[in-house]
Write a protein that holds these residues in place. Structure first.
Motif, PDB file in Angstrom:
ATOM      1  N   ASP A  27     -13.201   5.131  17.573  1.00  0.00           N
ATOM      2  CA  ASP A  27     -11.887   5.706  17.283  1.00  0.00           C
ATOM      3  C   ASP A  27     -10.953   4.683  16.643  1.00  0.00           C
ATOM      4  O   ASP A  27     -10.752   3.584  17.176  1.00  0.00           O
ATOM      5  N   THR A  28     -10.368   5.058  15.512  1.00  0.00           N
ATOM      6  CA  THR A  28      -9.339   4.239  14.886  1.00  0.00           C
ATOM      7  C   THR A  28      -8.018   4.473  15.611  1.00  0.00           C
ATOM      8  O   THR A  28      -7.546   5.607  15.720  1.00  0.00           O
ATOM      9  N   LEU A  29      -7.423   3.417  16.129  1.00  0.00           N
ATOM     10  CA  LEU A  29      -6.150   3.517  16.849  1.00  0.00           C
ATOM     11  C   LEU A  29      -4.971   3.188  15.938  1.00  0.00           C
ATOM     12  O   LEU A  29      -3.917   3.814  16.044  1.00  0.00           O
ATOM     13  N   VAL A  30      -5.154   2.193  15.069  1.00  0.00           N
ATOM     14  CA  VAL A  30      -4.109   1.788  14.127  1.00  0.00           C
ATOM     15  C   VAL A  30      -4.772   1.462  12.798  1.00  0.00           C
ATOM     16  O   VAL A  30      -5.839   0.845  12.766  1.00  0.00           O
ATOM     17  N   LEU A  31      -4.126   1.891  11.709  1.00  0.00           N
ATOM     18  CA  LEU A  31      -4.604   1.558  10.372  1.00  0.00           C
ATOM     19  C   LEU A  31      -3.416   1.107   9.546  1.00  0.00           C
ATOM     20  O   LEU A  31      -2.374   1.770   9.526  1.00  0.00           O
ATOM     21  N   GLY A  32      -3.556  -0.039   8.866  1.00  0.00           N
ATOM     22  CA  GLY A  32      -2.435  -0.534   8.080  1.00  0.00           C
ATOM     23  C   GLY A  32      -2.893  -1.437   6.959  1.00  0.00           C
ATOM     24  O   GLY A  32      -4.070  -1.779   6.843  1.00  0.00           O
ATOM     25  N   GLY A  33      -1.935  -1.815   6.114  1.00  0.00           N
ATOM     26  CA  GLY A  33      -2.273  -2.693   5.013  1.00  0.00           C
ATOM     27  C   GLY A  33      -1.134  -2.826   4.026  1.00  0.00           C
ATOM     28  O   GLY A  33      -0.002  -2.397   4.274  1.00  0.00           O
ATOM     29  N   LYS A  34      -1.460  -3.429   2.887  1.00  0.00           N
ATOM     30  CA  LYS A  34      -0.494  -3.615   1.810  1.00  0.00           C
ATOM     31  C   LYS A  34      -0.780  -2.605   0.704  1.00  0.00           C
ATOM     32  O   LYS A  34      -1.927  -2.229   0.461  1.00  0.00           O
ATOM     33  N   TYR A  35       0.276  -2.164   0.022  1.00  0.00           N
ATOM     34  CA  TYR A  35       0.121  -1.138  -1.005  1.00  0.00           C
ATOM     35  C   TYR A  35       1.309  -1.176  -1.956  1.00  0.00           C
ATOM     36  O   TYR A  35       2.329  -1.816  -1.699  1.00  0.00           O
ATOM     37  N   ASN A  36       1.163  -0.480  -3.060  1.00  0.00           N
ATOM     38  CA  ASN A  36       2.214  -0.395  -4.070  1.00  0.00           C
ATOM     39  C   ASN A  36       2.467   1.077  -4.367  1.00  0.00           C
ATOM     40  O   ASN A  36       1.619   1.754  -4.944  1.00  0.00           O
ATOM     41  N   ILE A  37       3.637   1.569  -3.943  1.00  0.00           N
ATOM     42  CA  ILE A  37       4.016   2.974  -4.144  1.00  0.00           C
ATOM     43  C   ILE A  37       5.410   3.012  -4.753  1.00  0.00           C
ATOM     44  O   ILE A  37       6.293   2.268  -4.346  1.00  0.00           O
ATOM     45  N   GLN A  38       5.600   3.891  -5.729  1.00  0.00           N
ATOM     46  CA  GLN A  38       6.904   4.002  -6.395  1.00  0.00           C
ATOM     47  C   GLN A  38       7.370   2.635  -6.932  1.00  0.00           C
ATOM     48  O   GLN A  38       8.544   2.290  -6.890  1.00  0.00           O
ATOM     49  N   GLU A  39       6.396   1.865  -7.429  1.00  0.00           N
ATOM     50  CA  GLU A  39       6.662   0.528  -7.976  1.00  0.00           C
ATOM     51  C   GLU A  39       7.262  -0.412  -6.932  1.00  0.00           C
ATOM     52  O   GLU A  39       8.004  -1.339  -7.267  1.00  0.00           O
ATOM     53  N   CYS A  40       6.954  -0.173  -5.674  1.00  0.00           N
ATOM     54  CA  CYS A  40       7.432  -1.014  -4.572  1.00  0.00           C
ATOM     55  C   CYS A  40       6.239  -1.653  -3.873  1.00  0.00           C
ATOM     56  O   CYS A  40       5.327  -0.940  -3.427  1.00  0.00           O
ATOM     57  N   LEU A  41       6.253  -2.965  -3.782  1.00  0.00           N
ATOM     58  CA  LEU A  41       5.266  -3.658  -2.964  1.00  0.00           C
ATOM     59  C   LEU A  41       5.667  -3.502  -1.503  1.00  0.00           C
ATOM     60  O   LEU A  41       6.764  -3.899  -1.111  1.00  0.00           O
ATOM     61  N   CYS A  42       4.817  -2.897  -0.715  1.00  0.00           N
ATOM     62  CA  CYS A  42       5.152  -2.586   0.673  1.00  0.00           C
ATOM     63  C   CYS A  42       3.982  -2.940   1.582  1.00  0.00           C
ATOM     64  O   CYS A  42       2.867  -3.197   1.130  1.00  0.00           O
ATOM     65  N   CYS A  43       4.258  -2.937   2.872  1.00  0.00           N
ATOM     66  CA  CYS A  43       3.188  -3.015   3.858  1.00  0.00           C
ATOM     67  C   CYS A  43       3.584  -2.147   5.046  1.00  0.00           C
ATOM     68  O   CYS A  43       4.775  -1.904   5.288  1.00  0.00           O
ATOM     69  N   GLY A  44       2.602  -1.675   5.755  1.00  0.00           N
ATOM     70  CA  GLY A  44       2.906  -0.794   6.881  1.00  0.00           C
ATOM     71  C   GLY A  44       1.657  -0.427   7.650  1.00  0.00           C
ATOM     72  O   GLY A  44       0.561  -0.910   7.369  1.00  0.00           O
ATOM     73  N   PHE A  45       1.842   0.448   8.634  1.00  0.00           N
ATOM     74  CA  PHE A  45       0.703   0.904   9.421  1.00  0.00           C
ATOM     75  C   PHE A  45       1.028   2.244  10.048  1.00  0.00           C
ATOM     76  O   PHE A  45       2.180   2.673  10.129  1.00  0.00           O
ATOM     77  N   GLY A  46      -0.027   2.907  10.488  1.00  0.00           N
ATOM     78  CA  GLY A  46       0.115   4.143  11.241  1.00  0.00           C
ATOM     79  C   GLY A  46      -0.685   4.056  12.523  1.00  0.00           C
ATOM     80  O   GLY A  46      -1.829   3.571  12.526  1.00  0.00           O
ATOM     81  N   ILE A  47      -0.075   4.478  13.627  1.00  0.00           N
ATOM     82  CA  ILE A  47      -0.771   4.565  14.906  1.00  0.00           C
ATOM     83  C   ILE A  47      -1.242   6.002  15.089  1.00  0.00           C
ATOM     84  O   ILE A  47      -0.446   6.941  14.998  1.00  0.00           O
ATOM     85  N   TYR A  48      -2.536   6.174  15.335  1.00  0.00           N
ATOM     86  CA  TYR A  48      -3.090   7.506  15.544  1.00  0.00           C
ATOM     87  C   TYR A  48      -2.884   7.880  17.013  1.00  0.00           C
ATOM     88  O   TYR A  48      -3.701   7.545  17.882  1.00  0.00           O
ATOM     89  N   VAL A  49      -1.797   8.555  17.264  1.00  0.00           N
ATOM     90  CA  VAL A  49      -1.350   8.840  18.631  1.00  0.00           C
ATOM     91  C   VAL A  49      -2.411   9.599  19.418  1.00  0.00           C
ATOM     92  O   VAL A  49      -2.672   9.292  20.595  1.00  0.00           O
ATOM     93  N   ASP A  50      -3.036  10.584  18.797  1.00  0.00           N
ATOM     94  CA  ASP A  50      -4.030  11.396  19.497  1.00  0.00           C
ATOM     95  C   ASP A  50      -5.202  10.536  19.976  1.00  0.00           C
ATOM     96  O   ASP A  50      -5.693  10.701  21.095  1.00  0.00           O
ATOM     97  N   ASN A  51      -5.643   9.602  19.134  1.00  0.00           N
ATOM     98  CA  ASN A  51      -6.751   8.714  19.519  1.00  0.00           C
ATOM     99  C   ASN A  51      -6.338   7.748  20.631  1.00  0.00           C
ATOM    100  O   ASN A  51      -7.135   7.445  21.527  1.00  0.00           O
ATOM    101  N   VAL A  52      -5.092   7.254  20.565  1.00  0.00           N
ATOM    102  CA  VAL A  52      -4.618   6.339  21.603  1.00  0.00           C
ATOM    103  C   VAL A  52      -4.539   7.065  22.946  1.00  0.00           C
ATOM    104  O   VAL A  52      -4.952   6.530  23.984  1.00  0.00           O
ATOM    105  N   ILE A  53      -4.021   8.300  22.934  1.00  0.00           N
ATOM    106  CA  ILE A  53      -3.946   9.082  24.175  1.00  0.00           C
ATOM    107  C   ILE A  53      -5.342   9.302  24.748  1.00  0.00           C
ATOM    108  O   ILE A  53      -5.576   9.133  25.950  1.00  0.00           O
ATOM    109  N   GLY A  54      -6.289   9.681  23.894  1.00  0.00           N
ATOM    110  CA  GLY A  54      -7.660   9.887  24.346  1.00  0.00           C
ATOM    111  C   GLY A  54      -8.272   8.626  24.921  1.00  0.00           C
ATOM    112  O   GLY A  54      -8.978   8.666  25.939  1.00  0.00           O
ATOM    113  N   HIS A  55      -7.978   7.488  24.276  1.00  0.00           N
ATOM    114  CA  HIS A  55      -8.490   6.197  24.761  1.00  0.00           C
ATOM    115  C   HIS A  55      -7.939   5.882  26.152  1.00  0.00           C
ATOM    116  O   HIS A  55      -8.692   5.486  27.054  1.00  0.00           O
TER     117      HIS A  55
END
Length: 286
Positions: free
Chosen positions: A249-277
């Motif tokens: 199960d993936t609990l968190v996924l993140g990285g660097k990216y370029n969206i709307q000509e913006c260099l950004c970084c971020g992540f998402g926590i998969y809440v459903d997987n964390v609860i199950g864990h």
């Protein structure tokens, strides 16, 4: 015939213990984000279809607005958040660090609860990794931190003359036969493996391997997995990517990216997987 107790497949129902875990996880995330100078944003459930062009139509739940515009239920929070902050709220706020707690939806009836964070015009991925680990630690979750670098994969594919679609269709054995250095990259699993390979790494990929090593070392985390040729789970990640997982199960996924000509970084926590864990580990202790 639909029975009264049924809910659509892919939707979520939390109650009692699971609902409490969800609320505690979200509360811990809020407290940690605010302490790190993040502000909250809640984006609309609906988005114009043209703003979801990064995703295949087969994933989107599509509808029509009253003006016959094609719209969809929100499939991804990152792109909507970056677009909303930079294009709609650009004159109303100069804040660059945002978090959200909201679901996304995919066809046909899938609900996915997420906690996410985006740092706009910022490449400090190290800080984001630390925040993600801190939130999981607050909830007593221990997992493996995996690192990859999309640029290593792209440089390797260009060198051996295949594209990502072909790469997806090949087995590891077929990929390893392409070149000796590919075999060496596929054998890398740990930081020790990576550092041992660096002196002999091909020059065209050495710099990106060194960057990957630096990011992983800087975390100071005990359980680290290195996967130089890992395909990204999210297409817009284009640099260093991290994944925190337990078992399958993936609990968190993140990285660097370029969206709307913006260099950004971020992540998402998969809440459903964390609860199950958490539920599974609590059950194992009982």
């Amino acid at each position: 015939m639909v029975f009264e107790h049924e809910i659509p497949e892919g939707t979520k129902l939390y109650f009692g213990k699971s609902a409490r875990i969800k609320r505690e996880l979200e509360s811990a995330a809020c407290e940690i984000f605010y302490r790190h100078n993040f502000e909250e944003v809640v984006t609309p459930y609906f988005s114009y279809l043209e703003h979801q062009q990064n995703f295949s139509d087969r994933h989107l739940i599509r509808l029509s607005s009253q003006n016959n515009h094609q719209i969809s239920l929100r499939y991804d929070s990152t792109i909507d958040t970056i677009r909303t902050i930079t294009k709609r709220l650009g004159r109303a706020t100069s804040h660059k660090k945002w978090f959200y707690i909201q679901p996304v939806f995919s066809y046909p009836t899938n609900e996915i609860y997420q906690i996410g964070a985006e740092s706009i015009h910022d490449g400090n991925l190290q800080s984001m990794i630390g925040i993600g680990l801190e939130i999981l630690s607050r909830c007593g979750v221990k997992a493996i931190l995996q690192f990859s670098n999309i640029k290593i994969l792209e440089l390797t594919l260009a060198e051996i003359g295949i594209d990502k679609d072909t790469y997806r269709s090949l087995s590891l054995r077929q990929i390893a036969q392409k070149a000796r250095f590919v075999q060496d990259l596929l054998r890398i699993n740990s930081l020790h493996d990576l550092d041992s390979f660096l002196p002999d790494a091909p020059m065209f990929v050495r710099f990106e391997l060194e960057r990957l090593s630096h990011k992983a070392h800087a975390c100071g985390y005990e359980h680290i997995l290195i996967s130089p040729l890992e395909l990204p789970l999210v297409d817009y990640y284009d640099d260093v990517v991290f994944r925190i997982f337990s078992e399958n199960d993936t609990l968190v996924l993140g990285g660097k990216y370029n969206i709307q000509e913006c260099l950004c970084c971020g992540f998402g926590i998969y809440v459903d997987n964390v609860i199950g864990h958490i539920l599974a580990h609590n059950l194992a202790k009982e």
